[in-house]
Design a protein around this motif. Structure first.
Motif, mmCIF file in Angstrom:
data_model
loop_
_atom_site.group_PDB
_atom_site.id
_atom_site.type_symbol
_atom_site.label_atom_id
_atom_site.label_comp_id
_atom_site.label_asym_id
_atom_site.label_seq_id
_atom_site.Cartn_x
_atom_site.Cartn_y
_atom_site.Cartn_z
ATOM 1 N N PHE A 58 0.820 -1.214 0.000
ATOM 2 C CA PHE A 58 0.000 0.000 0.000
ATOM 3 C C PHE A 58 0.856 1.267 0.000
ATOM 4 C CE2 PHE A 58 -2.782 -3.296 1.583
ATOM 5 C CZ PHE A 58 -3.977 -3.038 0.925
ATOM 6 N N THR A 59 2.175 1.127 0.142
ATOM 7 C CA THR A 59 3.075 2.283 0.109
ATOM 8 C C THR A 59 3.847 2.378 -1.202
ATOM 9 O OG1 THR A 59 4.925 1.050 1.101
ATOM 10 C CG2 THR A 59 3.376 2.126 2.610
ATOM 11 N N ILE A 60 3.670 1.412 -2.104
ATOM 12 C CA ILE A 60 4.425 1.400 -3.357
ATOM 13 C C ILE A 60 4.033 2.583 -4.243
ATOM 14 C CG2 ILE A 60 4.843 0.122 -5.497
ATOM 15 C CD1 ILE A 60 4.537 -2.459 -3.854
ATOM 16 N N ASP A 61 2.736 2.816 -4.390
ATOM 17 C CA ASP A 61 2.228 3.966 -5.158
ATOM 18 C C ASP A 61 1.222 4.708 -4.285
ATOM 19 O OD1 ASP A 61 1.256 5.814 -6.926
ATOM 20 O OD2 ASP A 61 0.730 4.387 -8.501
ATOM 21 N N ARG A 68 -8.074 -0.178 -4.920
ATOM 22 C CA ARG A 68 -7.439 -0.609 -6.172
ATOM 23 C C ARG A 68 -6.220 -1.485 -5.887
ATOM 24 N NH1 ARG A 68 -7.473 -2.784 -10.927
ATOM 25 N NH2 ARG A 68 -5.825 -2.052 -12.340
ATOM 26 N N VAL A 69 -5.471 -1.156 -4.839
ATOM 27 C CA VAL A 69 -4.306 -1.963 -4.459
ATOM 28 C C VAL A 69 -4.746 -3.372 -4.078
ATOM 29 C CG1 VAL A 69 -2.407 -2.235 -2.815
ATOM 30 C CG2 VAL A 69 -2.950 0.031 -3.711
ATOM 31 N N ARG A 70 -5.841 -3.468 -3.317
ATOM 32 C CA ARG A 70 -6.353 -4.783 -2.922
ATOM 33 C C ARG A 70 -6.794 -5.589 -4.141
ATOM 34 N NH1 ARG A 70 -8.020 -2.045 1.929
ATOM 35 N NH2 ARG A 70 -9.874 -1.185 0.887
ATOM 36 N N GLU A 71 -7.413 -4.922 -5.096
ATOM 37 C CA GLU A 71 -7.847 -5.594 -6.323
ATOM 38 C C GLU A 71 -6.645 -6.115 -7.115
ATOM 39 O OE1 GLU A 71 -10.275 -4.585 -10.486
ATOM 40 O OE2 GLU A 71 -10.061 -3.048 -8.933
#
Length: 336
Positions: A58-61, A68-71
């Motif tokens: 969750f810290t990458i972008d 959206r990260v979870r998806e």
């Protein structure tokens, strides 16, 4: 202890290569196990690139919404099957792999050391094995000790101990030859269920252009088992008491491992060695059967050099099988 079996965050599998196709401007990844490339969205590519098992996805972008990260994480894990949080993965009904080493890119120095070790292996395997067999069989008390004074407990312990050492030594042979000749190494570890070890690497024609080098990579594990068996026979020749039976059991086990890995069975080294010798791209079993039925051998590489290589491989197998039969026979019947 949990760090041994799990990563803190999702990790991209070591055999996955991310890249951007310049001709189509498309984000892609290449799976070295499946030997195929697949398309990714920009978000999937960005997140996948940062998954090293240590970084919070969750810290990458920071600009990407959490939903959206979870998806994306769901897609990477369940659809593309390119991420994991576990160091242990099930590979079969009764088999699990525990990843212990994730290989980074090898440098020239490690490649040079591995090449020297590979050449030493090539030079020493046959002489050490032959010397070990000769010393063991020529010992005056060999037949009597095995037939009349056999210590089964020490022999069995030797089988178990040197089976574990042998499978590790076997995989180390593949890894060393792989590094020596430019194969891509991804990970190594131990196997549970069917006790052993494994090395995951790619030694295809793109990585290793020389056919003889690919042959050596496939044969290196067998050579290591023979080398270890020969060394144990030499040590057994100079040993006495329980140590003699321990070392003898270990030599028999590694000779057995070498023979088993020379069989022409899918998934075994012998299968890939014969495939490489015959220069067959597809399934060699089907190719050979079809060639015999149709009496057309155009799909097989019938060259003098290949015939000599195949004959040498079969000759070594027959000789090792004869040695094994002789050693086992002497365990029960004293031959003078």
């Amino acid at each position: 202890m949990s760090k041994l079996f799990r990563y803190k965050y999702p990790k991209r599998k070591s055999y996955i290569k991310l890249f951007k196709d310049k001709s189509t401007n498309q984000f892609m990844f290449y799976d070295y196990v499946e030997e195929d490339a697949f398309k990714l969205s920009r978000d999937e590519y960005v997140i996948a690139r940062g998954l090293d098992g240590k970084t919070d996805p969750f810290t990458i972008d920071p600009k990407m919404p959490a939903c959206r990260v979870r998806e994306v994480l769901f897609n990477l894990k369940h659809i593309y099957k390119m991420t994991t949080k576990n160091r242990i993965e099930r590979t079969d009904l009764f088999s699990w792999n525990l990843t212990l080493i994730d290989f980074k890119k090898t440098n020239k120095f490690s490649g040079l050391i591995c090449r020297i070790l590979t050449y030493f292996q090539l030079l020493l395997t046959i002489p050490i094995t032959v010397l070990g067999v000769y010393l063991l069989l020529s010992a005056d008390n060999f037949s009597y000790s095995l037939a009349y004074n056999f210590n089964f407990i020490e022999y069995f312990i030797g089988l178990i101990i040197f089976m574990l050492i042998g499978v590790i030594f076997h995989e180390a042979g593949h890894a060393i030859s792989g590094v020596a000749f430019g194969a891509k190494l991804f990970e190594a570890g131990i196997t549970f269920g069917v006790i052993g070890a494994y090395v995951m690497m790619s030694s295809d024609k793109k990585s290793v252009k020389s056919r003889m080098q690919r042959l050596q990579i496939n044969a290196a594990g067998i050579q290591n088992n023979l080398l270890l068996s020969g060394v144990l026979m030499i040590l057994a020749h100079n040993a006495c008491g329980n140590l003699y039976y321990l070392l003898f059991g270990g030599s028999i086990m590694n000779l057995t491992l070498a023979l088993a890995n020379m069989l022409f069975v899918r998934g075994v080294d012998g299968y890939y060695i014969v495939t490489e010798i015959l220069e067959v791209e597809d399934d060699p079993v089907s190719t050979i059967k079809n060639a015999i039925k149709s009496r057309s051998f155009t799909n097989l590489s019938i060259k003098t050099g290949n015939i000599i290589l195949l004959a040498a491989f079969l000759l070594v197998f027959i000789c090792l099988l004869a040695i094994m039969v002789l050693l086992i026979t002497k365990m029960f019947v004293p031959l003078n």
